[in-house]
Design a protein around this motif. Structure first.
Motif, PDB file in Angstrom:
ATOM      1  N   LEU A 132       0.871  -1.169   0.000  1.00 52.91           N
ATOM      2  CA  LEU A 132       0.000   0.000   0.000  1.00 52.91           C
ATOM      3  C   LEU A 132       0.913   1.224   0.000  1.00 52.91           C
ATOM      4  O   LEU A 132       1.681   1.429   0.944  1.00 52.91           O
ATOM      5  CB  LEU A 132      -0.851  -0.026   1.281  1.00 52.91           C
ATOM      6  N   SER A 133       0.904   1.997  -1.081  1.00 47.22           N
ATOM      7  CA  SER A 133       1.749   3.197  -1.125  1.00 47.22           C
ATOM      8  C   SER A 133       0.884   4.424  -0.858  1.00 47.22           C
ATOM      9  O   SER A 133      -0.185   4.589  -1.449  1.00 47.22           O
ATOM     10  CB  SER A 133       2.468   3.306  -2.469  1.00 47.22           C
ATOM     11  N   ARG A 250       1.886 -10.351   5.033  1.00 47.69           N
ATOM     12  CA  ARG A 250       2.613  -9.094   5.236  1.00 47.69           C
ATOM     13  C   ARG A 250       1.846  -7.954   4.568  1.00 47.69           C
ATOM     14  O   ARG A 250       1.302  -8.143   3.478  1.00 47.69           O
ATOM     15  CB  ARG A 250       4.012  -9.136   4.605  1.00 47.69           C
ATOM     16  N   VAL A 251       1.864  -6.792   5.213  1.00 46.58           N
ATOM     17  CA  VAL A 251       1.358  -5.565   4.587  1.00 46.58           C
ATOM     18  C   VAL A 251       2.528  -4.592   4.553  1.00 46.58           C
ATOM     19  O   VAL A 251       3.062  -4.217   5.607  1.00 46.58           O
ATOM     20  CB  VAL A 251       0.193  -4.954   5.390  1.00 46.58           C
ATOM     21  N   LEU A 252       2.954  -4.223   3.367  1.00 45.77           N
ATOM     22  CA  LEU A 252       4.092  -3.313   3.231  1.00 45.77           C
ATOM     23  C   LEU A 252       3.569  -1.916   2.918  1.00 45.77           C
ATOM     24  O   LEU A 252       2.869  -1.732   1.918  1.00 45.77           O
ATOM     25  CB  LEU A 252       5.006  -3.795   2.104  1.00 45.77           C
ATOM     26  N   VAL A 253       3.892  -0.949   3.763  1.00 46.16           N
ATOM     27  CA  VAL A 253       3.476   0.426   3.479  1.00 46.16           C
ATOM     28  C   VAL A 253       4.671   1.203   2.953  1.00 46.16           C
ATOM     29  O   VAL A 253       5.773   1.145   3.495  1.00 46.16           O
ATOM     30  CB  VAL A 253       2.833   1.125   4.707  1.00 46.16           C
ATOM     31  N   THR A 254       4.465   1.906   1.864  1.00 42.49           N
ATOM     32  CA  THR A 254       5.532   2.674   1.224  1.00 42.49           C
ATOM     33  C   THR A 254       4.994   4.060   0.891  1.00 42.49           C
ATOM     34  O   THR A 254       3.835   4.373   1.150  1.00 42.49           O
ATOM     35  CB  THR A 254       6.001   1.983  -0.073  1.00 42.49           C
ATOM     36  N   GLY A 255       5.836   4.882   0.281  1.00 40.07           N
ATOM     37  CA  GLY A 255       5.412   6.226  -0.101  1.00 40.07           C
ATOM     38  C   GLY A 255       5.720   7.232   0.995  1.00 40.07           C
ATOM     39  O   GLY A 255       6.043   6.867   2.140  1.00 40.07           O
ATOM     40  N   GLY A 256       5.612   8.496   0.651  1.00 42.86           N
ATOM     41  CA  GLY A 256       6.002   9.569   1.558  1.00 42.86           C
ATOM     42  C   GLY A 256       5.304   9.519   2.901  1.00 42.86           C
ATOM     43  O   GLY A 256       5.931   9.688   3.958  1.00 42.86           O
ATOM     44  N   ALA A 288      11.778  -1.206   2.586  1.00 47.03           N
ATOM     45  CA  ALA A 288      13.184  -1.062   2.946  1.00 47.03           C
ATOM     46  C   ALA A 288      13.986  -0.345   1.862  1.00 47.03           C
ATOM     47  O   ALA A 288      15.074   0.144   2.120  1.00 47.03           O
ATOM     48  CB  ALA A 288      13.792  -2.443   3.192  1.00 47.03           C
ATOM     49  N   LEU A 289      13.467  -0.278   0.659  1.00 49.46           N
ATOM     50  CA  LEU A 289      14.267   0.204  -0.469  1.00 49.46           C
ATOM     51  C   LEU A 289      13.878   1.596  -0.955  1.00 49.46           C
ATOM     52  O   LEU A 289      14.546   2.150  -1.826  1.00 49.46           O
ATOM     53  CB  LEU A 289      14.137  -0.782  -1.641  1.00 49.46           C
ATOM     54  N   GLY A 290      12.796   2.139  -0.406  1.00 50.80           N
ATOM     55  CA  GLY A 290      12.356   3.469  -0.834  1.00 50.80           C
ATOM     56  C   GLY A 290      12.117   3.518  -2.333  1.00 50.80           C
ATOM     57  O   GLY A 290      11.600   2.572  -2.943  1.00 50.80           O
TER      58      GLY A 290
END
Ligand SMILES: [Zn+2]
Length: 309
Positions: A132-133, A250-256, A288-290
């Motif tokens: 989810l970004s 897993r739920v990966l949250v990314t974005g600003g 982890a990688l932005g």
């Protein structure tokens, strides 16, 4: 190990890189004037990619695009309003073949970020995950049993920002009502703020973005606390919907906006209380990688996941 060229098309810039198996060997960036068109950017993109091609030639190009794409035909199907609208239907394969003598693969940006994190980042130990970004809009993607979810026309899993989280909510840019994105994204902030009583500092923010609102909320501003609460609730509801849809661990949250310290614990607590799943609720993690995730995904897109198309 083979080298690939990678392009990640964003709202404010386009990142280009030469990548090889988890390593970025060279990187260039194109700053975008808004609004811009694909036609205006292509000559600059060609120049950067030609420079990155190098003496040891790369084997292909990946393009991560912020819209709906058909990975099979390699064409953009739909873009967010005002962003690269002339990319719809553009023949990227013909362009890359003619200008760079390279084959090209086009993918949705969120799916590329998920692929990068799965191979080199926070999802290396997971085969079932959703991304989810959170930022200007909301992007998403899913991985099931080690395979990226694409579906019949390439749209499966990437419209998580447009899952309905409030059936009586506002109309979204996509035409649906009560989308998570219409309740919790940078583009929705001006309307969310305008609906609140004119008290405190929220209405006077110089830059209306999620970071500024969350910073203000930590200082106790009543309006900012209300907006933050609405955003967290909408993101958590969207995450839960994705978990229920894709059986994720897993739920990966990314974005600003994912960098805000409130985000991961809030979504984790929501899943703990509301997710219907066997055993422990899915673990919520930050990427982890932005911004490099979608670039590094070039290698697995070409070498591991191409046969899924
Ligand atoms: Zn929507």
């Amino acid at each position: 190990m083979t080298a690939y060229l990678a392009v990640d098309v964003g709202g404010s810039h386009i990142a280009c890189a030469r990548v090889r198996s988890g390593t970025i060997e060279g990187r260039r960036e194109i700053r975008l004037a808004a609004p811009t068109t694909l036609a205006a950017v292509l000559p600059v993109l060609e120049a950067h990619l030609t420079a990155l091609h190098g003496s040891e030639l790369a084997a292909g190009v990946s393009i991560a695009f912020p819209g709906l794409v058909d990975p099979r035909s390699g064409r953009v199907v739909s873009t967010p309003a005002g962003k690269f609208e002339d990319a719809v239907g553009f023949d990227f394969s013909g362009w890359a073949s003619e200008r760079l003598s390279l084959p090209v693969r086009l993918e949705v940006d969120g799916r590329m970020a998920l692929l990068g994190e799965h191979h080199y980042g926070a999802l290396r130990d997971a085969d079932d995950a959703v991304l989810l970004s959170l930022g200007t809009g909301i992007g998403s993607a899913a991985l099931m049993q080690g395979a990226v979810v694409r579906g019949r026309s390439g749209h499966a899993s990437v419209l998580g920002g447009h899952l309905t989280v409030a059936i009586d909510g506002p109309t979204c840019l996509c035409g649906n009502v009560g989308c998570a994105e219409a309740l919790a994204s940078s583009w929705a902030l001006p309307r969310l703020i305008a609906a609140l009583p004119r008290r405190g500092a929220l209405h006077d923010l110089a830059a209306t973005n999620l970071k500024a609102v969350f910073d203000l909320a930590r200082g106790g501003d009543e309006g900012a606390v209300a907006v933050r609460g609405g955003c967290l609730a909408a993101w958590a509801a969207a995450a839960l919907n994705l978990v229920h849809a894709y059986d994720a661990t897993r739920v990966l949250v990314t974005g600003g906006a994912a960098a805000a310290p409130e985000v991961v614990p809030f979504i984790q607590a929501h899943l703990r209380h509301h997710a219907w799943c066997l055993g422990e609720p899915p673990l919520v993690l930050r990427g982890a990688l932005g911004a490099e995730a979608a670039l590094l995904a070039a290698t697995p897109l070409w070498e591991t996941h191409r046969d899924q198309l």
